[in-house]
Design a protein around this motif. Structure first.
Motif, PDB file in Angstrom:
ATOM      1  N   PRO A 254       1.082  -1.246  -0.033  1.00 21.04           N
ATOM      2  CA  PRO A 254       0.334  -0.124   0.232  1.00 21.04           C
ATOM      3  C   PRO A 254       1.142   1.099   0.285  1.00 21.04           C
ATOM      4  CG  PRO A 254      -1.044  -1.588   2.157  1.00 21.04           C
ATOM      5  CD  PRO A 254       0.465  -2.380   0.606  1.00 21.04           C
ATOM      6  N   ILE A 255       2.546   1.156   0.551  1.00 19.25           N
ATOM      7  CA  ILE A 255       2.983   2.132   1.107  1.00 19.25           C
ATOM      8  C   ILE A 255       3.710   2.468  -0.684  1.00 19.25           C
ATOM      9  CG2 ILE A 255       5.236   3.210   1.723  1.00 19.25           C
ATOM     10  CD1 ILE A 255       4.724   1.680   4.467  1.00 19.25           C
ATOM     11  N   ILE A 256       3.331   1.637  -1.567  1.00 18.28           N
ATOM     12  CA  ILE A 256       4.320   1.862  -2.708  1.00 18.28           C
ATOM     13  C   ILE A 256       3.693   2.633  -3.950  1.00 18.28           C
ATOM     14  CG2 ILE A 256       5.221   0.266  -4.844  1.00 18.28           C
ATOM     15  CD1 ILE A 256       7.021  -1.126  -2.565  1.00 18.28           C
ATOM     16  N   ASN A 257       1.950   1.767  -4.073  1.00 13.33           N
ATOM     17  CA  ASN A 257       1.265   1.574  -4.535  1.00 13.33           C
ATOM     18  C   ASN A 257       0.729   3.432  -4.332  1.00 13.33           C
ATOM     19  OD1 ASN A 257       1.209   0.093  -5.770  1.00 13.33           O
ATOM     20  ND2 ASN A 257      -0.153  -1.159  -4.321  1.00 13.33           N
ATOM     21  N   GLY A 258       0.128   4.005  -3.015  1.00  9.78           N
ATOM     22  CA  GLY A 258       0.040   4.829  -2.092  1.00  9.78           C
ATOM     23  C   GLY A 258       0.799   5.940  -3.135  1.00  9.78           C
ATOM     24  N   CYS A 259       2.150   5.990  -2.238  1.00  4.54           N
ATOM     25  CA  CYS A 259       2.695   6.912  -2.735  1.00  4.54           C
ATOM     26  C   CYS A 259       3.930   7.114  -3.915  1.00  4.54           C
ATOM     27  CB  CYS A 259       4.578   6.610  -1.553  1.00  4.54           C
ATOM     28  SG  CYS A 259       4.552   6.377  -0.597  1.00  4.54           S
ATOM     29  N   LEU A 260       3.384   6.225  -4.894  1.00  7.53           N
ATOM     30  CA  LEU A 260       3.797   6.038  -7.010  1.00  7.53           C
ATOM     31  C   LEU A 260       2.649   7.147  -7.199  1.00  7.53           C
ATOM     32  CD1 LEU A 260       5.524   5.497  -8.698  1.00  7.53           C
ATOM     33  CD2 LEU A 260       4.062   3.176  -8.796  1.00  7.53           C
ATOM     34  N   ILE A 261       1.526   7.135  -6.910  1.00  2.95           N
ATOM     35  CA  ILE A 261       0.671   7.560  -7.352  1.00  2.95           C
ATOM     36  C   ILE A 261       0.205   8.977  -6.902  1.00  2.95           C
ATOM     37  CG2 ILE A 261      -2.046   7.563  -7.629  1.00  2.95           C
ATOM     38  CD1 ILE A 261      -0.279   5.260  -9.556  1.00  2.95           C
ATOM     39  N   ALA A 262       0.664   8.849  -5.812  1.00  9.84           N
ATOM     40  CA  ALA A 262       0.218  10.116  -5.062  1.00  9.84           C
ATOM     41  C   ALA A 262       1.507  11.806  -6.557  1.00  9.84           C
ATOM     42  CB  ALA A 262       0.703  10.333  -3.426  1.00  9.84           C
ATOM     43  N   VAL A 263       2.696  10.679  -6.861  1.00 11.53           N
ATOM     44  CA  VAL A 263       3.498  11.154  -7.240  1.00 11.53           C
ATOM     45  C   VAL A 263       2.902  11.257  -9.243  1.00 11.53           C
ATOM     46  CG1 VAL A 263       6.026  11.655  -8.613  1.00 11.53           C
ATOM     47  CG2 VAL A 263       5.141  11.083  -6.704  1.00 11.53           C
ATOM     48  N   VAL A 264       2.640  10.384  -9.271  1.00 10.86           N
ATOM     49  CA  VAL A 264       2.447  10.159 -10.808  1.00 10.86           C
ATOM     50  C   VAL A 264       0.899  10.643 -11.568  1.00 10.86           C
ATOM     51  CG1 VAL A 264       1.855   8.357 -12.477  1.00 10.86           C
ATOM     52  CG2 VAL A 264       3.325   8.437 -11.543  1.00 10.86           C
TER      53      VAL A 264
END
Length: 320
Positions: free
Chosen positions: A241-251
């Motif tokens: 969840p951290i990876i997915n959430g942080c990545l999409i927060a940027v992208v």
């Protein structure tokens, strides 16, 4: 990270009721929300958020941002379960890997609703079309998970009809209600919507508090069982969840302007389904262990996202 968002979130009454539910379990209290009441409240939350989203959508102009948001949501729901599956296969069986991957590719409606409450409390605007994004992300990951199980499973006997699984995914009660409420809200004029505002809006936060109390009780009961399964699944339920959430927060910043919409997209990517996916996997992958994928989504990922996840993703969005 802006600490005032974190403090405000952790002192949100609805979230505090979630912690009360966890505490009640640890105290071995007999506190319990009746099953019928819990089901009614979950239906109410989906109806309310869908209706309000439809109203917002009716007042919005269809832009390229809205279209890209819908497309991006579906693409996420197709890709996330694929990469999750191959990570899970390092330690778990085909069936368990497929079921868990489906859960983490799909979304949690309750996490989405809680995030909306957080945005409203923080006075951060968001678009009603994000409700449609959430609804569209439910089914694709279930279908991908079932395909992966079918592709890699050695047991070629007693396979569930793929057509039946697709039908079940698309006609799941939560999907039908959220999409149906969205359409009803879109078609209802302002005067008529005002007439039911006390039900769809004024009662919302109260019902959310009671529902999160129930979620706290349920999560507390499942947490011990998950801890016995080892550190791999526990770590997965937090790190992915951290990876997915942080990545999409940027992208998401490349095609979405509103901070609120970007946070909702990030939380959808970070959340995991513990309602729609278990119902589908019971039919499609009976060998998958619900003692893994339900507690992972409900007892670990859900609490993380509604406590630390939302402020973390918001901080990243504001930084980029």
């Amino acid at each position: 990270m802006d600490l005032h968002y974190l403090v405000d979130n952790l002192t949100n009454p609805a979230l505090l009721f979630f912690f009360l539910g966890l505490l009640a379990v640890n105290l071995k209290s007999d506190l319990k929300i009746p099953d019928n009441s819990s089901k009614f409240i979950s239906l109410y939350l989906l109806l309310s958020i869908g209706f309000k989203g439809g109203q917002e959508l009716a007042h919005s102009v269809i832009t390229s941002e809205i279209i890209w948001s819908l497309v991006f949501g579906v693409v996420l729901a197709l890709l996330v379960p694929v990469y999750c599956y191959y990570i899970l296969r390092l330690k778990l069986s085909v069936e368990n890997s497929g079921a868990i991957a489906s859960a983490y590719g799909s979304v949690s409606a309750v996490t989405f609703v809680t995030t909306i409450s957080f945005l409203e409390m923080s006075n951060i605007p968001f678009g009603g079309h994000m409700v449609a994004v959430m609804a569209l992300m439910e089914a694709p990951s279930i279908i991908v998970g079932v395909l992966l199980i079918a592709l890699y499973s050695k047991d070629k006997k007693n396979k569930t009809s793929f057509k039946k699984v697709i039908h079940h995914s698309l006609t799941n009660g939560s999907v039908v209600l959220i999409l149906g409420s969205l359409i009803v809200g879109y078609l209802t004029n302002d005067a008529q919507a005002e007439g039911i505002k006390p039900f769809t809006t004024d009662l919302f936060k109260g019902f959310l508090a009671v529902f999160l109390l129930d979620m706290g009780i349920t999560s507390g009961g499942k947490l011990k069982a998950l801890l016995k399964k080892g550190w791999f699944t526990l770590s997965f339920a937090i790190i992915i969840p951290i990876i997915n959430g942080c990545l999409i927060a940027v992208v998401s910043g490349f095609f979405i302007d509103e901070i609120g919409n970007r946070l909702l997209m990030a939380i959808l990517a970070a959340s995991a389904s513990y309602i729609a996916v278990p119902a589908a996997m019971k039919l499609a992958a009976p060998k998958a262990n619900p003692g893994l994928y339900i507690p992972m989504a409900l007892a670990i990922t859900f609490p993380f996202n509604i406590t630390l996840g939302m402020p973390l993703y918001l901080a990243i969005i504001e930084a980029f």
